[in-house]
Design a protein around this motif. Sequence first.
Motif, short mmCIF file in Angstrom:
data_model
loop_
_atom_site.label_atom_id
_atom_site.label_comp_id
_atom_site.label_asym_id
_atom_site.label_seq_id
_atom_site.Cartn_x
_atom_site.Cartn_y
_atom_site.Cartn_z
N PRO A 386 -7.12 5.92 7.45
CA PRO A 386 -7.26 4.94 6.38
C PRO A 386 -5.92 4.61 5.74
O PRO A 386 -5.05 5.48 5.63
CB PRO A 386 -8.20 5.62 5.37
CG PRO A 386 -8.01 7.08 5.61
CD PRO A 386 -7.74 7.22 7.08
N ASP A 387 -5.75 3.36 5.34
CA ASP A 387 -4.50 2.98 4.68
C ASP A 387 -4.67 3.11 3.16
O ASP A 387 -5.69 3.59 2.65
CB ASP A 387 -4.07 1.58 5.09
CG ASP A 387 -5.03 0.49 4.59
OD1 ASP A 387 -6.02 0.81 3.91
OD2 ASP A 387 -4.77 -0.69 4.88
N ALA A 388 -3.65 2.67 2.43
CA ALA A 388 -3.63 2.83 0.97
C ALA A 388 -4.78 2.09 0.30
O ALA A 388 -5.35 2.57 -0.68
CB ALA A 388 -2.30 2.32 0.42
N SER A 389 -5.17 0.92 0.85
CA SER A 389 -6.24 0.14 0.21
C SER A 389 -7.59 0.85 0.33
O SER A 389 -8.38 0.86 -0.62
CB SER A 389 -6.32 -1.26 0.84
OG SER A 389 -6.68 -1.18 2.20
N VAL A 390 -7.85 1.46 1.48
CA VAL A 390 -9.10 2.18 1.69
C VAL A 390 -9.16 3.40 0.77
O VAL A 390 -10.16 3.65 0.08
CB VAL A 390 -9.27 2.60 3.16
CG1 VAL A 390 -10.52 3.44 3.35
CG2 VAL A 390 -9.33 1.38 4.07
N LEU A 391 -8.06 4.18 0.77
CA LEU A 391 -8.01 5.38 -0.09
C LEU A 391 -8.10 5.01 -1.56
O LEU A 391 -8.77 5.67 -2.35
CB LEU A 391 -6.72 6.16 0.18
CG LEU A 391 -6.72 7.06 1.40
CD1 LEU A 391 -5.35 7.69 1.58
CD2 LEU A 391 -7.78 8.15 1.29
N GLY A 392 -7.42 3.92 -1.92
CA GLY A 392 -7.44 3.48 -3.33
C GLY A 392 -8.84 3.11 -3.78
O GLY A 392 -9.28 3.49 -4.87
N ALA A 393 -9.57 2.37 -2.90
CA ALA A 393 -10.95 1.99 -3.24
C ALA A 393 -11.84 3.22 -3.37
O ALA A 393 -12.66 3.32 -4.30
CB ALA A 393 -11.50 1.05 -2.16
N PHE A 394 -11.65 4.18 -2.46
CA PHE A 394 -12.49 5.38 -2.49
C PHE A 394 -12.18 6.24 -3.72
O PHE A 394 -13.09 6.69 -4.43
CB PHE A 394 -12.28 6.19 -1.21
CG PHE A 394 -13.03 7.49 -1.20
CD1 PHE A 394 -14.41 7.49 -1.07
CD2 PHE A 394 -12.36 8.70 -1.32
CE1 PHE A 394 -15.12 8.68 -1.07
CE2 PHE A 394 -13.06 9.89 -1.32
CZ PHE A 394 -14.45 9.88 -1.19
#
Length: 465
Positions: A386-394
């Motif tokens: 996962p990139d930063a956007s996926v981790l950030g959303a989670f």
Amino acid sequence: MSCSGGFLLQLTQRCKKHPKQMMQIHSLIVTNGHLLHYPNAPLSDQWMPTLLYNALISAYHTHKHKVLLFTYMLANQAPPNSHTFSPLLKSSPLPLGTTFHSQTLKRGLLSDPFILTSLLALYARNQLLPHAHRVFEEFPMVCIVACNAMLNAFSINGHMEAAVAFFERMPQKDVYSWTTVVNGFALNGNFGASIRFFGKMMSHGDVVRGLVKPNEATCASVLSSCANLDGRVALDCGKQVHGYVLMNEAKLGVNVGTSLINLYGKMGRLSNAEKVFRQMVVRKVCTWNAMISSLACHGREKEALDMFEKMKLHGLKPSSITLVAVLTACARGNFVREGLELFRSMWQDFGIEPIMKHYGCVVDLLGRAGHVEEAAEIIRNMPFKPDASVLGAFLGACRIHGAIELGEEIGKKMLKLQRQHCGQYVLLSSMNAEKERWDHAADLRREIMEAGIHEIPAYSMVDLT
């Protein structure tokens, strides 16, 4: 069925945009023996195989077919000419392109301006600007087409100072010259310079006298630059371009119309975007994408989903970008069931393999709805990291719904693989601090220090226009 070479040549040229018919015509050409070279044939017939090979190479869209035809052409001793190499060079990767360059040199064809232009473009798109410039110097007579090709080479390689200097030295300039520089600034992220250069174009004597007129590509490019800037000035510039198009064009083209919808959507002027959408006679997938995305980003998620259904009813096949826009609408509108159904049927219904952005939308969808464990399961089963956007959303969802332990479990595991995501480290640390888990927060802060990660300072901006 026997057909003359001339008749089949005419059919080939007429059916270039129809692949099935092209294959049938190709079969007729082969079975009638028109691709074989006969040295003792009348002089008028000796060039027929070359003409047919050229027409076929130009007609086929895949590079593999073009190269295969060229190989057969050489094997059958049909001599290539200047019209053979331009379509080959336009689609060639670099190593093969240099081979074709050698072929043109060997056959004495390097004086042909079409071949030289294709070679210049080949080296330019492969970031070999010195090679492109060397080809430019080989033009027997410098014309505006050659100058525009060199101008584009500077632009796509990010040398905008050189591009502007070259533009100023050009003895003659047309709309393509101006558009190349306007678009070049936009491609290199200098949107303000793109708008200013367009302003310079509009006040130039050639435009004022009507000798040069901005075309659809010019207007679409400057509108795209306006959409990438914030503030009233960018919106006003976009409106002026819109007004110019309405006064000078009979109808809104696809590129300009889509760019206007995108601009008005980003600026929150949805009524303007919808008006443009209704006025457009021809709408392509990109047009629907822009409208769906505009609705999804401004609280009209149900309308975005309805627009998606209308798009399918019009017989248009959604693209990967379409599905990102629709999944975004599902996430923001809390349409969990619809979003998951769409995500799970992407490949089966539309032949689209999910990419990072799709996974990010689904994680956001589940996280916003409080299904944090399901979002974690999506992340665990992703086919890539996962990139930063996926981790950030989670992590944002974990923070909102109090799932600190789950956020820390997934977050720390992924951040060990991607230490550059300092913002996610800080978010994890803040989550622990809010729950007074001071030891966990301190450990994360220490990891940030030991890894040599520097926090990016935030800033605020006030638009006074």
